[in-house]
Design a protein around this motif. Sequence first.
Motif, short mmCIF file in Angstrom:
data_model
loop_
_atom_site.label_atom_id
_atom_site.label_comp_id
_atom_site.label_asym_id
_atom_site.label_seq_id
_atom_site.Cartn_x
_atom_site.Cartn_y
_atom_site.Cartn_z
N ASN A 1 0.82 -1.21 0.00
CA ASN A 1 0.00 0.00 0.00
C ASN A 1 0.85 1.26 0.00
OD1 ASN A 1 -2.35 -1.49 -0.01
ND2 ASN A 1 -2.62 -1.43 2.21
N ALA A 2 2.11 1.14 0.49
CA ALA A 2 2.99 2.31 0.51
C ALA A 2 3.49 2.66 -0.88
CB ALA A 2 4.16 2.06 1.45
N ILE A 3 3.37 1.74 -1.84
CA ILE A 3 3.81 1.98 -3.21
C ILE A 3 2.64 2.60 -4.00
CG2 ILE A 3 4.68 0.90 -5.32
CD1 ILE A 3 5.78 -1.36 -3.56
N PRO A 4 2.85 3.75 -4.59
CA PRO A 4 1.74 4.42 -5.31
C PRO A 4 1.17 3.54 -6.41
CG PRO A 4 3.61 5.92 -5.01
CD PRO A 4 4.07 4.57 -4.56
N ASN A 5 -0.17 3.50 -6.47
CA ASN A 5 -0.92 2.78 -7.52
C ASN A 5 -0.69 1.27 -7.49
OD1 ASN A 5 -1.93 5.26 -8.61
ND2 ASN A 5 0.05 5.53 -9.67
N CYS A 6 -0.22 0.74 -6.39
CA CYS A 6 0.03 -0.70 -6.31
C CYS A 6 -1.21 -1.41 -5.79
CB CYS A 6 1.24 -0.99 -5.42
SG CYS A 6 1.70 -2.74 -5.38
N THR A 7 -2.17 -1.63 -6.69
CA THR A 7 -3.39 -2.34 -6.32
C THR A 7 -3.20 -3.84 -6.55
OG1 THR A 7 -4.31 -2.14 -8.54
CG2 THR A 7 -4.77 -0.34 -6.99
N ILE A 8 -4.11 -4.62 -5.97
CA ILE A 8 -4.04 -6.07 -6.14
C ILE A 8 -4.17 -6.45 -7.61
CG2 ILE A 8 -5.18 -8.24 -5.60
CD1 ILE A 8 -5.92 -7.08 -2.89
N GLN A 9 -5.08 -5.78 -8.33
CA GLN A 9 -5.30 -6.09 -9.74
C GLN A 9 -4.08 -5.72 -10.58
OE1 GLN A 9 -7.99 -7.75 -11.00
NE2 GLN A 9 -6.71 -7.82 -12.85
N TYR A 10 -3.49 -4.55 -10.28
CA TYR A 10 -2.30 -4.12 -11.03
C TYR A 10 -1.15 -5.10 -10.83
CZ TYR A 10 1.42 -0.96 -12.68
OH TYR A 10 2.48 -0.39 -13.35
N ARG A 11 -0.96 -5.54 -9.59
CA ARG A 11 0.10 -6.51 -9.30
C ARG A 11 -0.16 -7.83 -10.02
NH1 ARG A 11 0.02 -5.79 -4.33
NH2 ARG A 11 -1.20 -7.54 -3.53
N ARG A 12 -1.44 -8.25 -10.06
CA ARG A 12 -1.81 -9.50 -10.73
C ARG A 12 -1.56 -9.41 -12.24
NH1 ARG A 12 -7.40 -10.93 -8.62
NH2 ARG A 12 -6.23 -11.31 -6.68
N ASP A 13 -1.88 -8.26 -12.82
CA ASP A 13 -1.68 -8.07 -14.26
C ASP A 13 -0.19 -8.09 -14.62
OD1 ASP A 13 -4.41 -7.87 -14.54
OD2 ASP A 13 -4.43 -5.67 -14.60
N LEU A 14 0.59 -7.46 -13.79
CA LEU A 14 2.04 -7.45 -14.04
C LEU A 14 2.63 -8.86 -13.99
CD1 LEU A 14 3.02 -4.30 -11.93
CD2 LEU A 14 3.16 -4.50 -14.42
N LEU A 15 2.23 -9.63 -12.97
CA LEU A 15 2.73 -11.00 -12.84
C LEU A 15 2.25 -11.88 -13.98
CD1 LEU A 15 2.32 -11.54 -8.98
CD2 LEU A 15 4.46 -11.29 -10.26
N ASP A 16 1.02 -11.68 -14.43
CA ASP A 16 0.47 -12.49 -15.53
C ASP A 16 1.28 -12.31 -16.81
OD1 ASP A 16 -1.45 -13.62 -13.97
OD2 ASP A 16 -3.07 -12.24 -14.59
#
Length: 491
Positions: free
Chosen positions: A166-181
């Motif tokens: 949460n301390a990282i700007p714009n680091c949402t669960i969906q954004y993290r999931r998309d990057l990993l995918d």
Amino acid sequence: MNDIALSKVPNEGLSQRTASQRDKGKNSVEMWHEFAEDTTLHGIRYVSMKRRHVVVRLIWFVLLLTSAGYYMLTVYRAFNKFYSHPINTITSAHHRTKMEFPAVTICPLNLFAKSKMFATDENPIFASSGLNISSCVVTSPVRGKRPCGLAMSCCCTLADEVDEYNAIPNCTIQYRRDLLDIMNKSSHRLDLGNFYRYYSQGMNSLSGPICSFGWEESPCSAKDFSPFVTQWGMCYTFNSGNDGDIRRVDTTGVSAGLRVILDGEYVDEWEGINVGPGQHVVMELSQKKFKNLEKPFATNCSQRKLKTFSTYTTEGCLYECVAEKVIEHCGCRPVGYRESPYVSTCNSKADLNCTFVVSDAVSCGCSVPCNQTAYTAEVSYSKFPDTGTAVEFVSKGYYHDIEYQRNNLVFLQVGFKSLSYEMHEQQPAYDSNALFALQNGQGFPLGPIVADSPPDDNETFWRAFRLVKHIDSDGQGIKANGSTRTAAGDV
């Protein structure tokens, strides 16, 4: 003179043959009494004398057994001490006119440079600073115009707490999931070591307006600091010796050593560098050298070569041992480990958990080095910069205001307290010379009870041999080469 020496040889052989002929008429008991009465081991003689009262002989027998028992106990203790390999440590002081200056390593606690982490793909420093690493190229369809540094921190670093994400700007669960995918579809994994190398704060931005070495204040720069990656980020070493040149000092005091101002750049307010901003840190070093003993002594020191370090140390051995076990069991490589570069770095939560399990379970057997140099530091702190220095830096255009300097700058001075070192050298406390010296003192003679003078070896051996021959001649003879011959027949 030669004739006399040569004439003794047959006479000695003749006397031994004559004695053997005389022994033929005696039985073993008579031979024993003759041996006991004639030997210089008078403890045995006094026990065997028939003319002495039986009580006196019994007392002598008890004393003889006591002395022999004490002797055997002494021998046992001596050999037990010898095979325990005790150690003495000799400490001495050595003064020098010149000494090699140690390597000084600076590790910023902030992992990344804020300016690099927030740089978008269109930012000029994105290309000029080498920030466009392969992971940025792979994730660009998902990132859009969002910074690659923040995206990599969101998806692929070792952050494992919700608050950290949460301390990282714009680091949402969906954004993290998309990057990993998208990275998984491309069979791509972030090289965390590479990420640290390009997105950390470089030594050019870390070093301030002052960097000098020696009493003559020879200037130094970021080029004099060798960078290397660790699992905690980037570190920079002054006087690493990688170029084959080791700096030396010929004057004591911190003014004759390294002087450098460090300028910290922080991602958030609670991170800093090792000693903290706004401080003048003075480190006076004292050198100690150690020489340890190899096996079978308890220290069991080692001189083996390491893969990633030029000098053997216990810490380096443990680091390499754990790293190799992590590669073997976890299938990933600890960040900063230079061996096995083809193995991807450990940068997921599963990798991290596996690393912890392996580190706790592994047994490396890393012993102390046979030769070691260590340093102890006396550290003092004061406020930095003072008003006059801060104003001078502003007037010279180094910094815009005083507040920034007190919130970010560290003035570090490192030097020798004295041009000397303390040597700690191990030596065997009980070697073979000491062992046999003790046996000579505790063996023959066994005190006044056992013997009044050391027995002549030839005389004792010959009498014992004659006695054994007579004992055997009373029995069945001696077997040799498949035939039976009597002892008397061999003379």
